[in-house]
Design an enzyme around this catalytic site. Sequence first.
Site, short mmCIF file in Angstrom:
data_model
loop_
_atom_site.label_atom_id
_atom_site.label_comp_id
_atom_site.label_asym_id
_atom_site.label_seq_id
_atom_site.Cartn_x
_atom_site.Cartn_y
_atom_site.Cartn_z
CB SER A 198 -0.89 0.02 1.23
OG SER A 198 -0.14 0.38 2.37
CE LYS A 199 -2.76 6.79 0.71
NZ LYS A 199 -3.80 7.47 -0.01
#
Length: 438
Positions: free
Chosen positions: A207-208
């Site tokens: 994920s970011k």
Amino acid sequence: MTIRTRFAPSPTGNVHIGNIRAAIYNWLFSRHAGGEFLLRIEDTDLERSTPAAVKTVLDSLAWLGLTYDGEPLYQSTQRAHHLEIAERLLAKGAAYKEDKGGTGKGECIIFKMPGTDISFHDEVKGDLSKKAEDLKDFVIVRSDGSPVFHLGNVVDDITMGITHVIRGDDHVENTFKHVAMYQAIGAPMPKFAHLPMIVNAQGKPYSKRDGAAYVGEFQEKGFLPEALFNSLALLGWSPGEDLEVMDRAEMVKLFTLDRVRSAPSQLDMTKLLWMNGQHLKRRGLDEIAAGCEAAMRRQGLWRDDIAPDYFRAAVACMGERIRLYSDMGEQAAFFFDEEFPYDEKSVKKRLLKDGALGILREELAALEAVEPFTAAATDAALHALGERTGRQMGDLVHPVRVAVSGTGVGPGLFDMLATMGKERVLRRIRRTLQTYGG
RNA sequence: GACCCCAUCGUCUAGAGGUCUAGGACACCAGGUUUUCAUCCUGGUAACACGGGUUCGAUUCCCGUUGGGGUCGCCA
């Protein structure tokens, strides 16, 4: 039969690297086979699927060079066809209507699983099968009359003539449902290939929070599209023979699904950075300069008074110290800014010690006499000064470096001086002497 | 919990029963080159999750254990 693959994102405003990796594999596979790579925008969620979100998808594909054949198919335009197929399944007895209560109101259309075990051959995972009792009927048309993902996905793949469905591992369970639908509809079965997930150091989906997870983020950070492409392609696929740094054409030539692994893998930012450096080497100075300029504009470090020639020269001077376009702004802004900051530690170590300022004064005098102001000439001048005064080159080089750049690290000093030019160099040394020399 | 999938150096991977005292790359460590840093060169540390089989022989095949992941919506 022509091989036909597709990328079918639902536009949400961001394109995840796991998703674009699937696009890359679809693209690589079809280009390798001389087939077609189609694009379908699954825009049935009208709230999220804004024109801007669609544009993000298109931009990401374009940036990475993932060219698609024909026009994109917008799933929302296929609604009537989806419902028609649902009616046909209803008529055949492969689906039924029911009011399940709960969220929806009224009757929805439910696909009836055949009641037999279902199996299919996955091109990367091998033979997969599921027992009849583990397979449940599922909704294909909501009670409000809108088609559900499974219906649209399968029907559209049929109308587009998709021969190979290559997608993320999170779709394997769906595939059992889809296989049953193909059979009920009576359409030829495509081949399926499920790609392992890209995970973080904890083994969770990337994920970011793990650095950067969306294509746009890598672009903003100044990564090269071919480097991201190369790295993502190598996450789960390897051509063998210890090949790593490749351009698109080489990968197209080498890509086969049977060399795709089925275990999840982590994206290593450090290796991505290295990969970026490898691809940067293959680019010309003009391209690199343009990329650095764009990055500096994004960083708010660009100034309109930077002369193009001087900028190019500075980029060339930085050479392989630039691994990322953003490095230019972060490491070499001093080339362009007369108000560059002085690094405290470097000043203490190189300017305020052992009569360093006195040496700098002598160097200033020596450099004033250099003409023309080339790297070789300044080199010779300082060496001569060193011989005359019996000093080590290190004692001479560092004060000048800090005086003209404010930092202790950077390109080779004499190249840097020549790049900056005599006037700028002398001005900076004089100012430094004034500031610290008293 | 049920079902499905996965398992080689820290990371990405090569390896498709003997060629493996397991190869490459990134990272790391040491040395060299260099005025600094980076690059570059040389060398080094480091892995077949565990337990059973099958076999003359298993990293490679089978089973189990452990660990990890995915899926269980009128989301996509």
